[in-house]
Design a protein around this motif. Structure first.
Motif, short mmCIF file in Angstrom:
data_model
loop_
_atom_site.label_atom_id
_atom_site.label_comp_id
_atom_site.label_asym_id
_atom_site.label_seq_id
_atom_site.Cartn_x
_atom_site.Cartn_y
_atom_site.Cartn_z
N ARG A 1 0.83 -1.21 0.00
CA ARG A 1 0.00 0.00 0.00
C ARG A 1 0.86 1.25 0.00
O ARG A 1 0.56 2.24 -0.69
CB ARG A 1 -0.93 -0.02 1.21
N SER A 2 1.95 1.22 0.76
CA SER A 2 2.85 2.38 0.77
C SER A 2 3.52 2.58 -0.59
O SER A 2 3.67 3.72 -1.05
CB SER A 2 3.92 2.19 1.85
N ALA A 3 3.89 1.47 -1.25
CA ALA A 3 4.50 1.58 -2.57
C ALA A 3 3.51 2.14 -3.58
O ALA A 3 3.87 2.95 -4.44
CB ALA A 3 5.00 0.21 -3.03
N ALA A 4 2.25 1.71 -3.48
CA ALA A 4 1.24 2.22 -4.40
C ALA A 4 1.01 3.71 -4.18
O ALA A 4 0.84 4.48 -5.14
CB ALA A 4 -0.07 1.45 -4.22
N ARG A 5 1.02 4.13 -2.92
CA ARG A 5 0.82 5.56 -2.65
C ARG A 5 1.99 6.39 -3.16
O ARG A 5 1.80 7.50 -3.66
CB ARG A 5 0.65 5.77 -1.14
N SER A 6 3.21 5.85 -3.02
CA SER A 6 4.37 6.59 -3.51
C SER A 6 4.41 6.67 -5.03
O SER A 6 4.96 7.60 -5.61
CB SER A 6 5.66 5.93 -3.00
N ALA A 7 3.81 5.66 -5.72
CA ALA A 7 3.80 5.68 -7.17
C ALA A 7 2.78 6.67 -7.71
O ALA A 7 2.95 7.22 -8.81
CB ALA A 7 3.50 4.29 -7.72
N LEU A 8 1.71 6.92 -6.96
CA LEU A 8 0.68 7.85 -7.42
C LEU A 8 1.14 9.29 -7.16
O LEU A 8 1.87 9.56 -6.20
CB LEU A 8 -0.63 7.58 -6.68
N PRO A 9 0.72 10.22 -8.01
CA PRO A 9 1.11 11.62 -7.80
C PRO A 9 0.45 12.19 -6.56
O PRO A 9 -0.69 11.87 -6.23
CB PRO A 9 0.60 12.32 -9.08
N ASP A 10 1.21 13.02 -5.87
CA ASP A 10 0.70 13.69 -4.68
C ASP A 10 -0.11 14.91 -5.13
O ASP A 10 0.42 15.79 -5.80
CB ASP A 10 1.86 14.12 -3.79
N PRO A 11 -1.41 14.97 -4.76
CA PRO A 11 -2.22 16.11 -5.22
C PRO A 11 -1.76 17.44 -4.65
O PRO A 11 -2.12 18.50 -5.18
CB PRO A 11 -3.63 15.75 -4.74
N GLU A 12 -0.97 17.42 -3.58
CA GLU A 12 -0.52 18.66 -2.96
C GLU A 12 0.85 19.09 -3.48
O GLU A 12 1.36 20.12 -3.05
CB GLU A 12 -0.47 18.50 -1.44
N ARG A 13 1.46 18.31 -4.37
CA ARG A 13 2.78 18.64 -4.92
C ARG A 13 2.73 18.62 -6.44
O ARG A 13 1.83 18.01 -7.02
CB ARG A 13 3.82 17.65 -4.41
N PRO A 14 3.69 19.25 -7.09
CA PRO A 14 3.73 19.19 -8.57
C PRO A 14 3.96 17.77 -9.05
O PRO A 14 4.60 16.96 -8.38
CB PRO A 14 4.91 20.10 -8.93
N GLY A 15 3.42 17.44 -10.23
CA GLY A 15 3.60 16.12 -10.80
C GLY A 15 5.05 15.87 -11.17
O GLY A 15 5.90 16.77 -11.17
N ARG A 16 5.34 14.61 -11.50
CA ARG A 16 6.72 14.24 -11.81
C ARG A 16 7.21 14.91 -13.09
O ARG A 16 8.37 15.29 -13.20
CB ARG A 16 6.83 12.72 -11.92
N VAL A 17 6.32 15.03 -14.07
CA VAL A 17 6.73 15.67 -15.32
C VAL A 17 7.05 17.14 -15.07
O VAL A 17 8.08 17.66 -15.54
CB VAL A 17 5.62 15.51 -16.38
N LEU A 18 6.18 17.81 -14.33
CA LEU A 18 6.44 19.22 -14.04
C LEU A 18 7.69 19.39 -13.21
O LEU A 18 8.46 20.34 -13.41
CB LEU A 18 5.22 19.81 -13.32
N THR A 19 7.92 18.48 -12.27
CA THR A 19 9.15 18.54 -11.46
C THR A 19 10.39 18.38 -12.33
O THR A 19 11.39 19.08 -12.16
CB THR A 19 9.11 17.47 -10.38
N ALA A 20 10.33 17.43 -13.28
CA ALA A 20 11.46 17.23 -14.18
C ALA A 20 11.70 18.46 -15.05
O ALA A 20 12.85 18.84 -15.31
CB ALA A 20 11.23 16.00 -15.05
N VAL A 21 10.62 19.09 -15.51
CA VAL A 21 10.76 20.30 -16.33
C VAL A 21 11.37 21.43 -15.52
O VAL A 21 12.25 22.17 -16.00
CB VAL A 21 9.40 20.70 -16.91
N GLU A 22 10.96 21.56 -14.28
CA GLU A 22 11.51 22.61 -13.43
C GLU A 22 13.00 22.38 -13.16
O GLU A 22 13.79 23.33 -13.12
CB GLU A 22 10.73 22.68 -12.12
N ARG A 23 13.39 21.14 -12.98
CA ARG A 23 14.81 20.84 -12.80
C ARG A 23 15.60 21.15 -14.06
O ARG A 23 16.72 21.66 -13.99
CB ARG A 23 14.98 19.38 -12.41
N LEU A 24 15.00 20.84 -15.20
CA LEU A 24 15.68 21.12 -16.46
C LEU A 24 15.81 22.62 -16.68
O LEU A 24 16.82 23.09 -17.24
CB LEU A 24 14.90 20.48 -17.61
N GLU A 25 14.83 23.38 -16.24
CA GLU A 25 14.90 24.83 -16.40
C GLU A 25 16.03 25.44 -15.58
O GLU A 25 16.59 26.48 -15.97
CB GLU A 25 13.57 25.46 -15.97
N SER A 26 16.37 24.81 -14.47
CA SER A 26 17.37 25.39 -13.57
C SER A 26 18.77 24.83 -13.77
O SER A 26 19.71 25.31 -13.14
CB SER A 26 16.94 25.16 -12.12
#
Length: 226
Positions: A39-64
């Motif tokens: 259950r913990s692994a499934a929760r970690s695989a799903l996007p956190d609604p209170e944080r940016p998604g993984r794609v957006l996080t990757a884009v932000e890292r690429l921008e910096s």
């Protein structure tokens, strides 16, 4: 008390007793631990609604990241030095009031997706080949419009755009190899012909031809011994 109510009560008590008995067994603890871990692994695989998604996080890292900065300046100067004249404003979409690059890329995307669908249908190879070629022809002006817009962006957006352009160059290269293989008759059926386009040596033997046997010759069947 009705019989059905009594049976339900008896069944519930029996089940609860089994659960209590199993609760103290190591096997039950292992099962609960495994379930909690899954259950913990499934929760970690799903996007956190209170944080940016993984794609957006990757884009932000690429921008910096500054790793691509050495190539940004020369590429920008090269794009701005292109003798486009009034076509530069047209590629920016000033006549439309909207950037035309996002609109132009729909043609190669749509034609290549359609070609993949036609590859799955019998007797549609010519249509698929035509769509692949049309997509390649439309990719050139779409890429030019994208580069013209890219040269006017800020540095963070230029970093992301450069990676985007590299991915597009790879896609165009694969579809160019696919079209070459299609025109030579080397690509087999299926939507993956773009990747198999470079595999001309294996495909060139033709269906059913054993390795080492030249084209145009067939292996003679063995005659039965008398």
């Amino acid at each position: 008390m009705p019989p059905s109510t009594g049976l339900r009560h008896l069944g519930g008590s029996f089940t609860a007793g089994i659960v209590r008995e199993l609760g103290g067994m190591p096997v039950s603890r292992n099962v609960r631990t495994a379930f909690s871990t899954a259950r913990s692994a499934a929760r970690s695989a799903l996007p956190d609604p209170e944080r940016p998604g993984r794609v957006l996080t990757a884009v932000e890292r690429l921008e910096s990241t500054p790793r691509l900065d050495a190539a940004l300046g020369p590429l920008r100067r090269a794009v701005r030095a292109l003798p486009l004249g009034g076509a530069r404003d047209a590629l920016h979409g000033r006549w439309l009031g909207h950037a035309v690059h996002p609109l132009m890329v729909q043609v190669p995307i749509g034609t290549w997706m359609s070609a993949a669908v036609l590859d799955l249908l019998p007797g549609q190879r010519r249509g698929a080949d035509t769509l692949v070629g049309l997509g390649l022809a439309a990719a050139a002006p779409a890429a030019l419009a994208g580069w013209v817009d890219w040269a006017e962006l800020r540095k963070p957006q230029m970093r992301v755009g450069l990676v985007h352009a590299a991915a597009n160059v790879a896609a165009v290269g694969l579809y160019s190899a696919s079209l070459t293989a299609r025109l030579r008759g080397l690509a087999g059926p299926g939507p993956s012909a773009g990747v198999r386009g470079a595999d001309g040596g294996e495909r060139g033997r033709g269906p059913g031809r054993p390795p080492g046997l030249p084209a145009g010759r067939r292996r003679q069947p063995r005659r039965a011994c008398a």
